[in-house]
Design a protein around this motif. Structure first.
Motif, PDB file in Angstrom:
ATOM      1  N   SER A  26      -4.754  -1.981  -1.031  1.00 45.64           N
ATOM      2  CA  SER A  26      -3.183  -1.569  -2.125  1.00 45.64           C
ATOM      3  C   SER A  26      -3.555  -0.343  -2.504  1.00 45.64           C
ATOM      4  CB  SER A  26      -3.249  -2.490  -3.001  1.00 45.64           C
ATOM      5  OG  SER A  26      -2.598  -1.972  -4.088  1.00 45.64           O
ATOM      6  N   LEU A  27      -2.458   0.603  -2.245  1.00 43.67           N
ATOM      7  CA  LEU A  27      -1.712   2.045  -2.246  1.00 43.67           C
ATOM      8  C   LEU A  27      -0.062   1.928  -2.878  1.00 43.67           C
ATOM      9  CD1 LEU A  27      -2.428   5.440  -1.723  1.00 43.67           C
ATOM     10  CD2 LEU A  27      -1.956   4.962   0.370  1.00 43.67           C
ATOM     11  N   VAL A  28      -0.265   2.859  -3.845  1.00 42.55           N
ATOM     12  CA  VAL A  28       1.077   2.453  -5.096  1.00 42.55           C
ATOM     13  C   VAL A  28       1.023   4.754  -4.521  1.00 42.55           C
ATOM     14  CG1 VAL A  28       1.702   2.880  -6.400  1.00 42.55           C
ATOM     15  CG2 VAL A  28       0.470   1.092  -6.259  1.00 42.55           C
ATOM     16  N   LEU A  29       2.268   4.784  -4.105  1.00 40.20           N
ATOM     17  CA  LEU A  29       2.538   6.263  -3.874  1.00 40.20           C
ATOM     18  C   LEU A  29       4.063   6.267  -4.455  1.00 40.20           C
ATOM     19  CD1 LEU A  29       1.327   6.818  -0.357  1.00 40.20           C
ATOM     20  CD2 LEU A  29       0.090   7.608  -3.268  1.00 40.20           C
ATOM     21  N   SER A  30       4.660   5.340  -5.211  1.00 39.78           N
ATOM     22  CA  SER A  30       6.352   5.183  -5.902  1.00 39.78           C
ATOM     23  C   SER A  30       6.314   6.524  -6.625  1.00 39.78           C
ATOM     24  CB  SER A  30       6.285   3.685  -6.715  1.00 39.78           C
ATOM     25  OG  SER A  30       6.542   3.036  -5.712  1.00 39.78           O
ATOM     26  N   SER A  31       7.120   7.437  -6.403  1.00 40.95           N
ATOM     27  CA  SER A  31       7.779   8.819  -7.290  1.00 40.95           C
ATOM     28  C   SER A  31       6.884   9.938  -7.032  1.00 40.95           C
ATOM     29  CB  SER A  31       7.743   8.140  -9.263  1.00 40.95           C
ATOM     30  OG  SER A  31       9.200   7.273  -9.302  1.00 40.95           O
TER      31      SER A  31
END
Length: 285
Positions: A201-206
């Protein structure tokens, strides 16, 4: 024995998390002056806090770790608490500091003492940006916390590409990495992250990721394991999304909300069941 430990823990929690003492009167014995109102409340609470920390320092490690977690849920953990209570072998496990805006780089230095016992770490703030955690603190903490499985740094606005490289150099079992709303994270940092072989899982939002970062993910070792990818409110286009669709075969959740550069044609290729994904989200303009 256990009953006594729990009772002591409860007393310490009450002391450290107690709100301002209303109507307190405190006498300055040097001048025989009654310290009024808020000044008395602050002084009394400071004394109670120091007494509570002193009591907590002698707790067994297991009970002390539980007490720190209880404090953290109430926003009662700061640099001072971590400095006084962290020790080697402290079984912290999952550390959630979302409510604790008093934790800074200095607190990270203290957490490093128990770093090998931390399995997940959440340093994002619930209500606002965190401006007091940077490479200075994380460069001490992360090498000692090499067995982290989850790391959340959302809204830590000083986190940058150097932190991304630090994560890659030290994390052996990282499965979840969240860097949402870290504007200093660019394609250079994402290219480093793409070399991780355990991430799901990878979060790169904003963040400042572009198509180059997406291509790096699609052709890196992360492509074989990644199941969730959040890219909302970024500047990517079809050129970045297309290789992700083609190469990240295990990808089930892809979030593209607020991404203006993805065309209707590309969105059609994302429509289930053709893509085999479980969930895709985007914004239509």
């Amino acid at each position: 024995m256990n009953r006594g430990n729990i009772s002591l823990e409860t007393r310490c929690l009450t002391v450290l998390c107690e709100p301002w003492v209303n109507g307190a009167k405190l006498i300055d014995h040097r001048t025989s002056r009654i310290i009024p109102g808020r000044e008395a409340e602050a002084e009394l609470n400071a004394r109670l806090r120091q007494r509570g920390l002193a009591q907590m320092k002698v707790l067994p490690l297991r009970v002390k770790a539980k007490a720190i977690k209880c404090l953290a849920r109430r926003g009662g953990v700061d640099d001072e608490v971590l400095r006084e209570l962290c020790s080697e072998g402290l079984p912290l496990g999952n550390v959630d500091l979302r409510e604790c805006d008093g934790v800074s780089d200095a607190g990270c230095h203290s957490l490093a003492i128990a770093g090998d016992c931390i399995r997940s770490l959440d340093l994002q703030l619930t209500q606002r940006r965190r401006e007091n955690i940077s490479l200075d603190g994380l460069s001490v903490l992360l090498p000692r916390a090499m067995w982290l499985q989850g790391l959340k740094l959302n809204r830590c606005i000083l986190v940058d590409d150097q932190v991304c490289q630090l994560i890659v150099d030290n994390m052996k079992t990282l499965r979840l990495l969240s860097l949402g709303s870290c504007p200093r994270v660019t394609d250079d940092g994402v290219e480093a992250i793409a070399t991780l072989s355990t991430l799901y899982s990878l979060v790169l939002s904003s963040t400042s990721v572009t198509d180059r970062g997406c291509v790096a993910i699609a052709h890196g070792r992360t492509a074989a394991t990644l199941m969730e990818l959040q890219l909302s409110k970024t500047e990517i286009t079809d050129a970045g999304v297309t290789p992700l669709i083609a190469n990240c075969r295990r990808l089930k959740n892809l979030l593209l909300d607020g991404v203006r550069g993805v065309t209707p044609e590309c969105r059609e290729r994302l429509e289930p069941p053709a893509n085999g994904r479980g969930y895709v989200s985007w914004t239509v303009y």
